[in-house]
Scaffold this motif. Structure first.
Motif, PDB file in Angstrom:
ATOM      1  N   ILE A 181       0.862  -1.175   0.000  1.00 29.12           N
ATOM      2  CA  ILE A 181       0.000   0.000   0.000  1.00 29.12           C
ATOM      3  C   ILE A 181       0.895   1.221   0.000  1.00 29.12           C
ATOM      4  CG2 ILE A 181      -1.735   1.270   1.319  1.00 29.12           C
ATOM      5  CD1 ILE A 181      -2.389  -1.579   2.558  1.00 29.12           C
ATOM      6  N   ARG A 182       0.588   2.195  -0.853  1.00 28.69           N
ATOM      7  CA  ARG A 182       1.375   3.422  -0.929  1.00 28.69           C
ATOM      8  C   ARG A 182       0.475   4.618  -0.657  1.00 28.69           C
ATOM      9  NH1 ARG A 182       3.159   0.549  -5.524  1.00 28.69           N
ATOM     10  NH2 ARG A 182       5.227  -0.307  -5.175  1.00 28.69           N
ATOM     11  N   VAL A 183       0.918   5.470   0.245  1.00 33.34           N
ATOM     12  CA  VAL A 183       0.218   6.713   0.566  1.00 33.34           C
ATOM     13  C   VAL A 183       1.238   7.824   0.458  1.00 33.34           C
ATOM     14  CG1 VAL A 183      -0.973   7.998   2.383  1.00 33.34           C
ATOM     15  CG2 VAL A 183      -1.378   5.540   2.126  1.00 33.34           C
ATOM     16  N   ARG A 184       0.842   8.948  -0.150  1.00 37.38           N
ATOM     17  CA  ARG A 184       1.750  10.085  -0.282  1.00 37.38           C
ATOM     18  C   ARG A 184       1.289  11.205   0.641  1.00 37.38           C
ATOM     19  NH1 ARG A 184       5.201  10.993  -4.280  1.00 37.38           N
ATOM     20  NH2 ARG A 184       4.000   9.745  -5.744  1.00 37.38           N
ATOM     21  N   TYR A 185       2.229  11.742   1.413  1.00 36.90           N
ATOM     22  CA  TYR A 185       1.982  12.919   2.240  1.00 36.90           C
ATOM     23  C   TYR A 185       2.901  14.032   1.761  1.00 36.90           C
ATOM     24  CZ  TYR A 185      -0.890  11.094   6.146  1.00 36.90           C
ATOM     25  OH  TYR A 185      -1.890  10.605   6.941  1.00 36.90           O
ATOM     26  N   ILE A 186       2.358  15.221   1.657  1.00 37.11           N
ATOM     27  CA  ILE A 186       3.146  16.416   1.397  1.00 37.11           C
ATOM     28  C   ILE A 186       3.562  16.955   2.759  1.00 37.11           C
ATOM     29  CG2 ILE A 186       3.153  18.714   0.350  1.00 37.11           C
ATOM     30  CD1 ILE A 186       2.743  16.374  -1.665  1.00 37.11           C
ATOM     31  N   VAL A 187       4.850  17.295   2.914  1.00 31.59           N
ATOM     32  CA  VAL A 187       5.365  17.709   4.226  1.00 31.59           C
ATOM     33  C   VAL A 187       6.187  18.984   4.100  1.00 31.59           C
ATOM     34  CG1 VAL A 187       5.389  15.311   5.037  1.00 31.59           C
ATOM     35  CG2 VAL A 187       7.464  16.283   4.059  1.00 31.59           C
ATOM     36  N   ASP A 188       6.395  19.635   5.234  1.00 30.04           N
ATOM     37  CA  ASP A 188       7.213  20.844   5.269  1.00 30.04           C
ATOM     38  C   ASP A 188       8.705  20.513   5.273  1.00 30.04           C
ATOM     39  OD1 ASP A 188       5.040  22.777   5.534  1.00 30.04           O
ATOM     40  OD2 ASP A 188       4.741  21.888   7.513  1.00 30.04           O
ATOM     41  N   ASN A 212       6.918  13.876   0.421  1.00 37.22           N
ATOM     42  CA  ASN A 212       7.461  14.859  -0.515  1.00 37.22           C
ATOM     43  C   ASN A 212       7.459  16.231   0.128  1.00 37.22           C
ATOM     44  OD1 ASN A 212       6.091  12.752  -2.418  1.00 37.22           O
ATOM     45  ND2 ASN A 212       7.553  13.883  -3.668  1.00 37.22           N
ATOM     46  N   ALA A 213       8.554  16.964  -0.042  1.00 33.82           N
ATOM     47  CA  ALA A 213       8.594  18.355   0.405  1.00 33.82           C
ATOM     48  C   ALA A 213       7.602  19.169  -0.417  1.00 33.82           C
ATOM     49  CB  ALA A 213       9.998  18.923   0.259  1.00 33.82           C
ATOM     50  N   LYS A 214       6.899  20.080   0.241  1.00 31.74           N
ATOM     51  CA  LYS A 214       5.876  20.861  -0.465  1.00 31.74           C
ATOM     52  C   LYS A 214       6.460  21.786  -1.518  1.00 31.74           C
ATOM     53  CE  LYS A 214       5.561  24.553   2.942  1.00 31.74           C
ATOM     54  NZ  LYS A 214       4.701  25.225   3.903  1.00 31.74           N
ATOM     55  N   ASN A 215       7.754  22.075  -1.436  1.00 35.17           N
ATOM     56  CA  ASN A 215       8.402  22.945  -2.412  1.00 35.17           C
ATOM     57  C   ASN A 215       9.447  22.213  -3.236  1.00 35.17           C
ATOM     58  OD1 ASN A 215       6.941  25.234  -1.536  1.00 35.17           O
ATOM     59  ND2 ASN A 215       8.337  25.451   0.185  1.00 35.17           N
ATOM     60  N   GLY A 216       9.336  20.898  -3.318  1.00 30.35           N
ATOM     61  CA  GLY A 216      10.343  20.119  -4.034  1.00 30.35           C
ATOM     62  C   GLY A 216      10.171  20.169  -5.537  1.00 30.35           C
ATOM     63  N   PRO A 217      11.169  19.664  -6.249  1.00 33.52           N
ATOM     64  CA  PRO A 217      11.123  19.690  -7.708  1.00 33.52           C
ATOM     65  C   PRO A 217      10.297  18.564  -8.318  1.00 33.52           C
ATOM     66  CG  PRO A 217      13.186  18.743  -6.975  1.00 33.52           C
ATOM     67  CD  PRO A 217      12.444  19.196  -5.739  1.00 33.52           C
ATOM     68  N   GLY A 218       9.919  17.568  -7.513  1.00 37.07           N
ATOM     69  CA  GLY A 218       9.194  16.422  -8.050  1.00 37.07           C
ATOM     70  C   GLY A 218       7.777  16.750  -8.458  1.00 37.07           C
ATOM     71  N   GLY A 219       7.144  15.828  -9.117  1.00 37.47           N
ATOM     72  CA  GLY A 219       5.790  16.021  -9.606  1.00 37.47           C
ATOM     73  C   GLY A 219       4.757  16.203  -8.512  1.00 37.47           C
ATOM     74  N   ALA A 220       4.954  15.574  -7.357  1.00 33.14           N
ATOM     75  CA  ALA A 220       3.952  15.644  -6.293  1.00 33.14           C
ATOM     76  C   ALA A 220       3.775  17.045  -5.735  1.00 33.14           C
ATOM     77  CB  ALA A 220       4.329  14.686  -5.162  1.00 33.14           C
ATOM     78  N   ALA A 221       4.774  17.906  -5.867  1.00 31.76           N
ATOM     79  CA  ALA A 221       4.699  19.258  -5.315  1.00 31.76           C
ATOM     80  C   ALA A 221       4.335  20.315  -6.352  1.00 31.76           C
ATOM     81  CB  ALA A 221       6.037  19.622  -4.666  1.00 31.76           C
ATOM     82  N   GLN A 222       4.109  19.894  -7.577  1.00 31.50           N
ATOM     83  CA  GLN A 222       3.831  20.865  -8.636  1.00 31.50           C
ATOM     84  C   GLN A 222       2.406  21.403  -8.545  1.00 31.50           C
ATOM     85  OE1 GLN A 222       6.426  21.894 -10.584  1.00 31.50           O
ATOM     86  NE2 GLN A 222       7.460  20.576  -9.115  1.00 31.50           N
ATOM     87  N   ALA A 223       2.220  22.634  -8.946  1.00 30.14           N
ATOM     88  CA  ALA A 223       0.905  23.275  -8.918  1.00 30.14           C
ATOM     89  C   ALA A 223      -0.062  22.581  -9.870  1.00 30.14           C
ATOM     90  CB  ALA A 223       1.042  24.755  -9.291  1.00 30.14           C
ATOM     91  N   MET A 224      -1.327  22.618  -9.520  1.00 24.53           N
ATOM     92  CA  MET A 224      -2.379  22.103 -10.383  1.00 24.53           C
ATOM     93  C   MET A 224      -2.629  23.125 -11.496  1.00 24.53           C
ATOM     94  SD  MET A 224      -3.177  19.273  -8.768  1.00 24.53           S
ATOM     95  CE  MET A 224      -1.476  19.147  -8.231  1.00 24.53           C
ATOM     96  N   SER A 225      -3.399  22.729 -12.481  1.00 23.45           N
ATOM     97  CA  SER A 225      -3.648  23.628 -13.610  1.00 23.45           C
ATOM     98  C   SER A 225      -4.375  24.908 -13.191  1.00 23.45           C
ATOM     99  CB  SER A 225      -4.447  22.906 -14.697  1.00 23.45           C
ATOM    100  OG  SER A 225      -5.674  22.437 -14.172  1.00 23.45           O
ATOM    101  N   ASP A 226      -5.106  24.867 -12.056  1.00 23.15           N
ATOM    102  CA  ASP A 226      -5.783  26.075 -11.580  1.00 23.15           C
ATOM    103  C   ASP A 226      -4.920  26.897 -10.630  1.00 23.15           C
ATOM    104  OD1 ASP A 226      -5.820  24.605  -9.237  1.00 23.15           O
ATOM    105  OD2 ASP A 226      -8.002  24.547  -9.067  1.00 23.15           O
ATOM    106  N   GLY A 227      -3.655  26.491 -10.431  1.00 16.29           N
ATOM    107  CA  GLY A 227      -2.728  27.236  -9.599  1.00 16.29           C
ATOM    108  C   GLY A 227      -2.617  26.764  -8.161  1.00 16.29           C
ATOM    109  N   ARG A 228      -3.542  25.905  -7.702  1.00 17.30           N
ATOM    110  CA  ARG A 228      -3.440  25.405  -6.325  1.00 17.30           C
ATOM    111  C   ARG A 228      -2.191  24.549  -6.174  1.00 17.30           C
ATOM    112  NH1 ARG A 228      -8.061  21.866  -5.161  1.00 17.30           N
ATOM    113  NH2 ARG A 228      -8.004  21.586  -7.393  1.00 17.30           N
ATOM    114  N   LYS A 229      -1.547  24.654  -5.004  1.00 21.84           N
ATOM    115  CA  LYS A 229      -0.349  23.873  -4.712  1.00 21.84           C
ATOM    116  C   LYS A 229      -0.673  22.829  -3.647  1.00 21.84           C
ATOM    117  CE  LYS A 229       3.617  25.095  -5.031  1.00 21.84           C
ATOM    118  NZ  LYS A 229       4.690  24.616  -5.849  1.00 21.84           N
TER     119      LYS A 229
END
Length: 127
Positions: A4-11, A49-66
């Motif tokens: 099972i894989r769960v992703r959390y965005i972290v500081d 994933n760091a909330k400001n990292g370069p990976g895909g998980a931290a990238q903004a959505m098409s509407d600009g939400r992060k």
């Protein structure tokens, strides 16, 4: 069966690794970059994933939400002695969202990780 894989965005990935390994018996499965790690406990892989990292998980959505930490979706960790664990974690200075609640299915409490992501600690009813 696949893990099972769960992703959390972290500081802070390093603070998150310390929290989960020191208090909740996770191990570091991978830490290939400063902004990403995979932590493991049994069949659960927690991708942080760091909330400001370069990976895909931290990238903004098409509407600009992060993506950001927190929310109410959570992982659940089953424990044998919820009261004892909560006492230990409180003494370590960890933050809970509530007190232990009891229902038909057992007892639970919500613990926040360093970024504010919730973890449900759950004790099933005695058999």
């Amino acid at each position: 069966m696949a893990p099972i894989r769960v992703r959390y965005i972290v500081d802070d990935v390093d603070a998150t690794i310390a929290f989960y390994t020191q208090h909740l018996d996770f191990i570091v499965k991978a830490h290939p970059a400063p902004g990403f790690a995979v932590l493991q406990r049994g069949d659960l892989n927690l991708l942080v994933n760091a909330k400001n990292g370069p990976g895909g998980a931290a990238q903004a959505m098409s509407d600009g939400r992060k993506p950001e930490p927190g929310g109410w979706n959570r992982i659940q960790i089953e424990v044998d002695d919820l009261g004892g664990l909560v006492e230990t974690l409180r003494k370590a200075g960890l933050r809970f969202r509530n007190d232990i609640v009891t229902g038909f299915g057992g007892k639970q409490i919500l613990l926040d990780d360093p970024a504010g992501n919730p973890i449900e600690l759950f004790e099933p009813p005695s058999k």
